[in-house]
Design an enzyme around this catalytic site. Structure first.
Site, PDB file in Angstrom:
ATOM      1  NE  ARG A   1      -4.072  -0.558   1.479  1.00  0.00           N
ATOM      2  CZ  ARG A   1      -5.239  -0.303   2.068  1.00  0.00           C
ATOM      3  NH1 ARG A   1      -5.420  -0.603   3.335  1.00  0.00           N
ATOM      4  NH2 ARG A   1      -6.212   0.263   1.386  1.00  0.00           N
TER       5      ARG A   1
ATOM      6  CE1 TYR B   1      -6.312  -2.581   5.813  1.00  0.00           C
ATOM      7  CE2 TYR B   1      -3.974  -3.035   5.520  1.00  0.00           C
ATOM      8  CZ  TYR B   1      -5.265  -3.054   5.042  1.00  0.00           C
ATOM      9  OH  TYR B   1      -5.504  -3.553   3.790  1.00  0.00           O
TER      10      TYR B   1
ATOM     11  CB  SER C   1      -8.058   0.512  -2.397  1.00  0.00           C
ATOM     12  OG  SER C   1      -7.203   0.642  -1.280  1.00  0.00           O
TER      13      SER C   1
ATOM     14  CG  ASP D   1      -4.848  -0.875  -2.894  1.00  0.00           C
ATOM     15  OD1 ASP D   1      -5.261  -2.006  -2.585  1.00  0.00           O
ATOM     16  OD2 ASP D   1      -4.740   0.061  -2.075  1.00  0.00           O
TER      17      ASP D   1
ATOM     18  CD  GLN E   1      -2.427   6.138  -4.259  1.00  0.00           C
ATOM     19  OE1 GLN E   1      -2.711   6.854  -5.218  1.00  0.00           O
ATOM     20  NE2 GLN E   1      -2.316   6.618  -3.034  1.00  0.00           N
TER      21      GLN E   1
END
Length: 381
Positions: A119, A224, A130, A127, A124
């Site tokens: 991450r 997280y 997500s 990902d 991105q």
């Protein structure tokens, strides 16, 4: 170079790893794309669409493929048909699928897990956690609105004013923020809470009220939340109780891949909600944020209906497949070397790249993902 797209066989999985509109991205990189018949049916893509986009629809798509892509891990019978050196790209919960990982290792297959893509900013576009959380968060708000037997928005009429519903969202990651945004678009009054320090600003940016319990923030690795002590968890539940009791709809989204979901809401807390209230627990499959929620079922706790999420992104297979396929194509592109001069393009992963190294579970007969290797050495095959 040949890429095979598998038809998903696990129950309830409606997504597909490649949509027709992205076939051209792969053929432009130098790949021949082979799709198993019916692979896109669950996501409403016919075989003819793939053929028109430049793919070959082939029941033996995996034969001779250098790369095999899917949403769920490839079945063991497919793995055993793959030639050594073949690469697979899919979600792969390796700690729960140690038997499959052992087969991938022993078959000499290089397996990449989409949930292990680091991450970081550069990753991105790859990902998938997500992108699928975005779909799940939207779906949660729609489910809550559908189950709740009252309006979400404020309505002012000649017959009187109907106040808006109050929605509380616990967990403000990608799914939680999308649940907040969707609930706001539907007209609800939204309050939300997350233990991470940056969450309050993110919640407010969605137009919701950030709940402040006066507790220390808990920021962990990878964006997280880190685990909390039982004492802290008990205190948090006590402070959240009045917010839960006042909510018309409660949506919980707190989860970390590969770990048990934290219990944020007890049965006693739900029992304090008003008649007709709705609870949507996105984390039901990983243990549940709400005590008593059941994956794939609506159960009654007190006077509230409690909906337990199960395969939630697959409930919206069109957008979920489109987003996931883009993640996969971007990862394949990262691992593709462009042709230069007389040198043709090639699938050539660079394991010095932290994205590729981080996503790799098995390679050349070795389990590279350390937690999985430890689990296998602890007694699995």
């Amino acid at each position: 170079m040949r890429i095979a797209v598998l038809k998903e066989t696990r129950e309830g999985e409606t997504r597909v790893a490649l949509v027709p509109e992205l076939v051209g991205r792969l053929t432009a990189l130098g790949y021949a794309v082979a799709v198993e018949p019916g692979a896109g049916v669950g996501a409403l893509h016919a075989d003819e669409e793939y053929a028109a986009a430049g793919a070959v629809v082939d029941a033996d798509a995996v034969e001779g493929a250098e790369v095999v892509v899917s949403v769920q891990p490839p079945p063991i019978d497919v793995v055993r048909r793959l030639a050594p050196g073949t690469s697979t790209i899919s979600f792969l919960p390796s700690l729960q699928e140690t038997g499959l990982v052992a087969d991938l290792r022993d078959s000499g297959v290089t397996a990449y897990a989409m949930e292990l893509v680091p991450r970081i900013s550069r990753a991105q576009a790859m990902d998938a956690l997500s992108s699928q959380a975005l779909v799940a968060g939207y779906r949660c708000a729609i489910v809550a609105a559908g189950l709740l037997r009252r309006f979400f928005p404020l309505n002012m009429t000649a017959a009187g004013t109907v106040p808006p519903a109050e929605v509380v969202v616990l967990g403000a990651g990608v799914a939680g923020l999308q649940a907040i945004a969707t609930s706001k678009r539907l007209g609800a009054v939204v309050k939300a809470y997350d233990v991470r320090a940056a969450s309050a600003e993110e919640i407010r940016s969605m137009g919701a009220q950030a709940i402040d319990l006066g507790l220390e923030a808990l920021e962990g690795a990878g964006g997280y939340a880190r685990e909390m002590t039982e004492e802290r968890a008990t205190r948090q539940r006590e402070l959240l109780t009045p917010y839960v009791a006042a909510a018309d709809a409660l949506i919980t989204t707190a989860a970390v891949p590969g770990r048990q979901a934290p219990v944020l809401v007890t049965r006693e807390m739900v029992e304090q909600m008003r008649p007709g209230s709705v609870v949507v627990d996105l984390a039901a499959e990983s243990g549940g944020n709400v005590e008593g929620s059941v994956p794939g079922q609506v159960v009654r706790i007190g006077a509230a209906q409690v909906w337990g999420g199960s395969g939630v992104p697959a409930q919206m297979p069109g957008p979920a497949s489109r987003l996931y396929a883009q993640n996969v194509v971007n990862l394949v592109a990262l691992m593709t070397r462009a042709g230069e001069g007389e040198q043709p393009p090639a699938f050539a992963p660079d394991f010095a790249d932290e994205i590729i190294a981080g996503a790799c579970v098995t390679h050349e007969g070795v389990v590279r993902h350390e937690p999985t290797r430890t689990a296998l050495e602890g007694g699995a095959p």
